[in-house]
Scaffold this motif. Sequence first.
Motif, PDB file in Angstrom:
ATOM      1  N   LEU A 399       0.829  -1.218   0.000  1.00  0.00           N
ATOM      2  CA  LEU A 399       0.000   0.000   0.000  1.00  0.00           C
ATOM      3  C   LEU A 399       0.864   1.271   0.000  1.00  0.00           C
ATOM      4  O   LEU A 399       0.475   2.289  -0.562  1.00  0.00           O
ATOM      5  CB  LEU A 399      -0.955  -0.005   1.192  1.00  0.00           C
ATOM      6  CG  LEU A 399      -2.035  -1.108   1.152  1.00  0.00           C
ATOM      7  CD1 LEU A 399      -2.845  -1.137   2.434  1.00  0.00           C
ATOM      8  CD2 LEU A 399      -2.965  -0.920  -0.038  1.00  0.00           C
ATOM      9  N   ASN A 402       1.768   3.219  -3.263  1.00  0.00           N
ATOM     10  CA  ASN A 402       0.900   4.181  -3.934  1.00  0.00           C
ATOM     11  C   ASN A 402       1.606   5.547  -3.977  1.00  0.00           C
ATOM     12  O   ASN A 402       1.676   6.265  -2.973  1.00  0.00           O
ATOM     13  CB  ASN A 402      -0.426   4.279  -3.158  1.00  0.00           C
ATOM     14  CG  ASN A 402      -1.399   5.228  -3.807  1.00  0.00           C
ATOM     15  OD1 ASN A 402      -1.004   6.204  -4.447  1.00  0.00           O
ATOM     16  ND2 ASN A 402      -2.674   4.956  -3.656  1.00  0.00           N
ATOM     17  N   THR A 404       0.798   8.276  -5.395  1.00  0.00           N
ATOM     18  CA  THR A 404      -0.022   9.484  -5.287  1.00  0.00           C
ATOM     19  C   THR A 404      -0.151   9.865  -3.811  1.00  0.00           C
ATOM     20  O   THR A 404       0.057  11.011  -3.419  1.00  0.00           O
ATOM     21  CB  THR A 404      -1.425   9.227  -5.880  1.00  0.00           C
ATOM     22  OG1 THR A 404      -1.259   8.632  -7.150  1.00  0.00           O
ATOM     23  CG2 THR A 404      -2.234  10.499  -5.990  1.00  0.00           C
ATOM     24  N   LYS A 405      -0.435   8.855  -2.997  1.00  0.00           N
ATOM     25  CA  LYS A 405      -0.605   9.143  -1.562  1.00  0.00           C
ATOM     26  C   LYS A 405       0.735   9.282  -0.839  1.00  0.00           C
ATOM     27  O   LYS A 405       0.868  10.054   0.096  1.00  0.00           O
ATOM     28  CB  LYS A 405      -1.393   8.006  -0.911  1.00  0.00           C
ATOM     29  CG  LYS A 405      -2.847   8.013  -1.281  1.00  0.00           C
ATOM     30  CD  LYS A 405      -3.571   6.937  -0.554  1.00  0.00           C
ATOM     31  CE  LYS A 405      -5.041   6.992  -0.921  1.00  0.00           C
ATOM     32  NZ  LYS A 405      -5.721   5.742  -0.661  1.00  0.00           N
TER      33      LYS A 405
END
Length: 415
Positions: A399, A402, A404-405
Motif C-alpha cells: 500500500l 501508492n 499518489t498518496k
Amino acid sequence: MQYTVPHYYKKFHCLAKDCPATCCAGWQIQIDPASLRRYALAKGPLGSRLKNEIVWSEKRFRQYGGRCAFLNEDNLCDLYLEGGGEKAFCRTCRTYPRHIEEFEGLREISLSLSCPAAAELILGCREPVRFLHAENPRKNETYPEFDFLLFTKLADARSLMIDILQNREHSIKVRMAAVLSLAHDLQERIDRNALFDADSLFERYSSPRLWTWFSDRLRLLGKKAAKSGQNTRRDETLGSLFVILNQMEVLQPDWKAYLRESRAALWEAEAASPEADPDLQVQEDSFREIFTDITAEQLMIYFIFTYFCGAVYSRNAYGKMKFSFAGTVLIRELARARFLLSLKKSAADGANRTPVQKIPGECPAESPEKCPVLLTDAACRYAREVEHSDFNKYKMEKLLGNETKFSLENLFSLL
Ligand code: SF4
C-alpha cells in the motif's frame, strides 16, 4: 557463516513474570517440526499435558482466553518450569524476541521491538548504535539464486544510510529526508538494471552538500504549508497511513480500540487552532522531550537494519525504506496520542498541574536512563501488530507503493 548483531544485543534479559506484555498471550505460537516430534515422545505428567495442550493438526499450542495453555497464573511458563528450562522450548519460544534475517553466508540478528525489554534497550539507547560481527567458518551454505551484486549495493546503501542517520550535527528531519530520498534514487537504478551507477549515487549522498540541499528543500515545503495556513498535505498523508493500519489483519484483540482512541486524540489536536489554545506549542515541546531526535534515529536504524537488505529478495528497496519511515512516524504519532490522552486525563482528574506540565516518571529528563512508558508501549503495540504478521508487513509495503498518496514530498510533510 557471519553474524551481525546490534551492540546492545547481549544486554537483553527477559522480564518474565514482571513483563507488562507477555509474549505468551495474544498470538498463536507455532511449533517447529523437531520440537513437535520431541513433544510427541514426552512421557509422564508433562507428556500427557503436551498431548492435550497442542493442536496437533495446526502445529501450535492451545490457547485459553488468548493465553498460551502453558502460561500459568504468575505469567511464567510451565513448560520451562517443569521441562528443565529453555531446552523444553520450541524454536519460536527459544528464539523470541530475537529476529533473524537470512542471507547467503550471513545471519543478521536483531531484537524485536514487540518485546518491552527489547524496546527499552532500543529506544533507551542514547549512543549511536554499533554493529558487532562474528564468524563461524565451520558453518557454510550457498543460495543458488542469491543476487550477490544487489545485496552488496543494498548493504553499502544501508551503511551510508546509518552514517547519515547518526550524523547528529543535523536535524533528524533532514537526516530522514536524505535516507528516504537515497532509497528512492537507488530504486530507480534497481528498476532499470543500472546497479553499476549505484556507487556514484552513494558518492553524491556522501557529499557535504547533501545537508544544505535537503535543509533548503524542507524549508521550502514548510514555507508552502505556512502560506496556505494549514498543513493539509501532512494531515492527509498521516490519515492515509492510519487507513493502512485499519486495513490490516488484527492480532491483539484491543488493537482496533487502541487505534480508534489514538486517531481521535490526534484529530482533536489537529483541529485545535494555536491561537485558541496557546498551550499547544508548549505541549509539543513537552512531547519532543519524550520522542526525541535520538528516538527517531534509533527507530529508523532499527527498521532499516532489520528489513532494508531483505530487498535482495523483493527488489523493492524503496518499499523497505518507506516501511521503515512509516513505522517510525506511526510509532511517534501513537506515542503522541497517548501523551495527549494522558494530559487530558490528568486535567480531568483535577491533578494539581496544568496540562502542559511533565508527567512524573514519563519524561526521560526526569529519569534519563529509562525510556518513557508511553513510548515503549506504543512501539511494542505497533510492532506486535505489524511486524509479527507476514500478511501485514506485505500489505503495508504494497500500500505504501501508492505514489499518489505516499510520494516523497508527501512523506517529507510528515517530518
Ligand atoms: S515479551 Fe519479552 S520480556 Fe516479556 S516475557 Fe516475552 S521475552 Fe520476556
